[in-house]
Design a protein around this motif. Sequence first.
Motif, mmCIF file in Angstrom:
data_model
loop_
_atom_site.group_PDB
_atom_site.id
_atom_site.type_symbol
_atom_site.label_atom_id
_atom_site.label_comp_id
_atom_site.label_asym_id
_atom_site.label_seq_id
_atom_site.Cartn_x
_atom_site.Cartn_y
_atom_site.Cartn_z
ATOM 1 N N UNK A 57 13.196 -11.426 -20.801
ATOM 2 C CA UNK A 57 13.445 -10.005 -20.576
ATOM 3 C C UNK A 57 13.511 -9.296 -21.920
ATOM 4 N N UNK A 58 13.223 -8.000 -21.888
ATOM 5 C CA UNK A 58 13.433 -7.155 -23.063
ATOM 6 C C UNK A 58 14.849 -6.629 -22.978
ATOM 7 N N UNK A 59 15.560 -6.702 -24.081
ATOM 8 C CA UNK A 59 16.940 -6.243 -24.131
ATOM 9 C C UNK A 59 17.898 -7.410 -24.056
ATOM 10 N N UNK A 60 19.078 -7.213 -24.647
ATOM 11 C CA UNK A 60 20.075 -8.287 -24.629
ATOM 12 C C UNK A 60 21.489 -7.729 -24.489
ATOM 13 N N UNK A 61 21.615 -6.632 -23.762
ATOM 14 C CA UNK A 61 22.937 -6.044 -23.544
ATOM 15 C C UNK A 61 23.604 -6.752 -22.364
ATOM 16 N N UNK A 62 24.913 -6.570 -22.189
ATOM 17 C CA UNK A 62 25.582 -7.161 -21.030
ATOM 18 C C UNK A 62 24.984 -6.693 -19.698
ATOM 19 N N UNK A 63 24.324 -5.548 -19.690
ATOM 20 C CA UNK A 63 23.706 -5.029 -18.461
ATOM 21 C C UNK A 63 22.298 -5.582 -18.232
ATOM 22 N N UNK A 64 21.745 -6.283 -19.211
ATOM 23 C CA UNK A 64 20.414 -6.878 -19.056
ATOM 24 C C UNK A 64 20.473 -7.957 -17.982
ATOM 25 N N UNK A 65 19.375 -8.092 -17.210
ATOM 26 C CA UNK A 65 19.364 -9.098 -16.150
ATOM 27 C C UNK A 65 17.949 -9.638 -15.948
ATOM 28 N N UNK A 66 17.896 -10.865 -15.443
ATOM 29 C CA UNK A 66 16.622 -11.507 -15.133
ATOM 30 C C UNK A 66 16.387 -11.448 -13.636
ATOM 31 N N UNK A 67 15.181 -11.068 -13.205
ATOM 32 C CA UNK A 67 14.859 -11.163 -11.784
ATOM 33 C C UNK A 67 14.620 -12.634 -11.432
#
Length: 192
Positions: A57-67
């Motif tokens: 995924x792009x991004x690495x914030x706590x809100x980032x998620x993988x489908x």
Amino acid sequence: MADTKQTKTIGEHWVASELARRGWAPALTRDGIERTDILAVHTGLERHLIEVQVKSIRGDSPRSSWPLGLKAQQPPRSQHEWFIFAAIPDDHRLPVRGFVVPRAHVAAAAWITHWHWITEPGIAAGKRNTTVDRSRVPLKTFAAYEGRWDLLEAPADAAPILLPADFHGYALESRVGLPDGHPWRQSMPERW
């Protein structure tokens, strides 16, 4: 918006390079093997083999998620199946973050995350109705697996369960549970 094919390529090549740094000889399968992006053999005396599914995924914030759809929720077929999740920061000066997780742990996390969200107490019935094939697992769920390349040195079914502690209780609840065929349905591990 980031090109998803490019994101996949970045993740796969990054994982291959990290494996090589750690004594593995990785080979990208180029979509030739179901559920496996990289096959790798350890260059040590035992010649241990692993099958790796890479999710990026792009991004690495706590809100980032993988489908994590239905394929990711399937139980392992062997003790050699792993997922390595790559979180690619938007800031190019920052390193990619990697999370090394056994397939059985991923299947449980995707199912539990989804069904807990759907049936969360206090949320009106029918308010959340996304199907399980659209499950998304946030980065924080796999936080304890970050940088755990050492786990690859043993069979996946011997890895410690590093999922959030409350997932154990959710897995035991009838409103959440575990997917059909999951190995923990037959023998639930002690609390983690």
